[in-house]
Design an enzyme around this catalytic site. Sequence first.
Site, PDB file in Angstrom:
ATOM      1  CB  CYS A  12     113.473 149.947  78.572  1.00  0.00           C
ATOM      2  SG  CYS A  12     114.015 149.868  80.262  1.00  0.00           S
ATOM      3  CG  HIS A  42     122.795 150.763  87.450  1.00  0.00           C
ATOM      4  ND1 HIS A  42     122.959 149.610  87.171  1.00  0.00           N
ATOM      5  CD2 HIS A  42     123.150 151.011  88.697  1.00  0.00           C
ATOM      6  CE1 HIS A  42     123.048 148.919  88.295  1.00  0.00           C
ATOM      7  NE2 HIS A  42     123.108 149.862  89.454  1.00  0.00           N
ATOM      8  CB  CYS A 105     112.101 145.154  85.092  1.00  0.00           C
ATOM      9  SG  CYS A 105     111.568 145.094  83.254  1.00  0.00           S
ATOM     10  CD  GLU A 132     119.042 141.144  85.536  1.00  0.00           C
ATOM     11  OE1 GLU A 132     119.167 142.251  84.901  1.00  0.00           O
ATOM     12  OE2 GLU A 132     118.486 140.005  84.847  1.00  0.00           O
TER      13      GLU A 132
HETATM   14  S1  SF4 Z   1     114.842 144.150  81.786  1.00  0.00           S
HETATM   15 FE1  SF4 Z   1     113.420 145.737  82.227  1.00  0.00          FE
HETATM   16  S2  SF4 Z   1     114.315 147.482  83.098  1.00  0.00           S
HETATM   17 FE2  SF4 Z   1     115.859 146.081  82.180  1.00  0.00          FE
HETATM   18  S3  SF4 Z   1     116.414 146.862  80.158  1.00  0.00           S
HETATM   19 FE3  SF4 Z   1     114.861 145.260  79.971  1.00  0.00          FE
HETATM   20  S4  SF4 Z   1     112.795 146.540  80.187  1.00  0.00           S
HETATM   21 FE4  SF4 Z   1     114.489 147.618  80.918  1.00  0.00          FE
END
Ligand code: SF4
Length: 292
Positions: A12, A42, A105, A132
């Site tokens: 992503c 991860h 992010c 997180e």
């Molecule tokens: S929050 Fe950010 S790092 Fe996590 S999956 Fe979504 S775009 Fe990717």
Amino acid sequence: MKTIKMSPISYCFGVTKAIGEALKIRKLYPDSNIYFFGDLVHNEKVIEFFNSLNINVIPFNKENAIEKLEYFQKGDLVIFSAHGHNKSYEKILIDKGITFFDTTCIKVKKNLEIIKNSKKDVIFVGKNNHPETIASLSYSNKIHLYDISNNFKFDYSLIKDEDPLVVNQTTLSFIELNNIFSDIKLHLPKAKFIDEICDASRIRQQKILDLPKDVDLVIVVGDKKSSNSTKLYELSLKNNLNVKTLMVNDVSELDSYDLTKYKVCLLASGTSTPISIIKRIEEYLNSEEYKK
Ligand code: SF4
């Protein structure tokens, strides 16, 4: 076997950015000791790649984090992960005169800001000890964890406001989250839900539920530590009952399965899976190496 590759697949934008930043830091400081405080993302293959550039991970959990931060020496460079980190870790490094970099992010940052600015109690729905979650819990002293592994057990007596804010880990499954939200609404009908599953995860989850009819095999490529990869796998396992679902992080793991009976495979991945692993698996399936 015919293979259909899910789109989107592989990294992503948050993971792409974090990896790009770490590479840039290594290039700018070729002779420095550089460490990730916890996995940057991860996926063990990504981490192995960075190990080859002499950037190593210092693993931690919420109990031993402070002790682990003591490991760093003046002159070391520390990179915090894309998942976010406890704000107090920064102060510890600043006091030790250590330079750090934040690759959090922007989607996670948005949630952290919401938590920080909330005057109300906050319920954070997430996985205990996930980075997180550790980060989010550090942004308010009125925040309480609704642990997704705790089977709908949450101590509602902790919540003093009748209209608390409900914030969630960005990579949960939306079905799992809907069930938890229903439980919260039952106890706190005036609660406000932020519902911030990141699109990078949500779109993949929706696609795994809307399988083309002829698919009889789903392969999720991802690391077991990756929350969004695991959620994809679990969603498919629970909802695609007539389809075989596998989760692997390397083509070699497919050798232990008999794939000869399947005709159409959907190839999906978590958001931290390198495209090279996916391409190798695609090649393995298309060239029918599994028949050898
Ligand atoms: S929050 Fe950010 S790092 Fe996590 S999956 Fe979504 S775009 Fe990717």
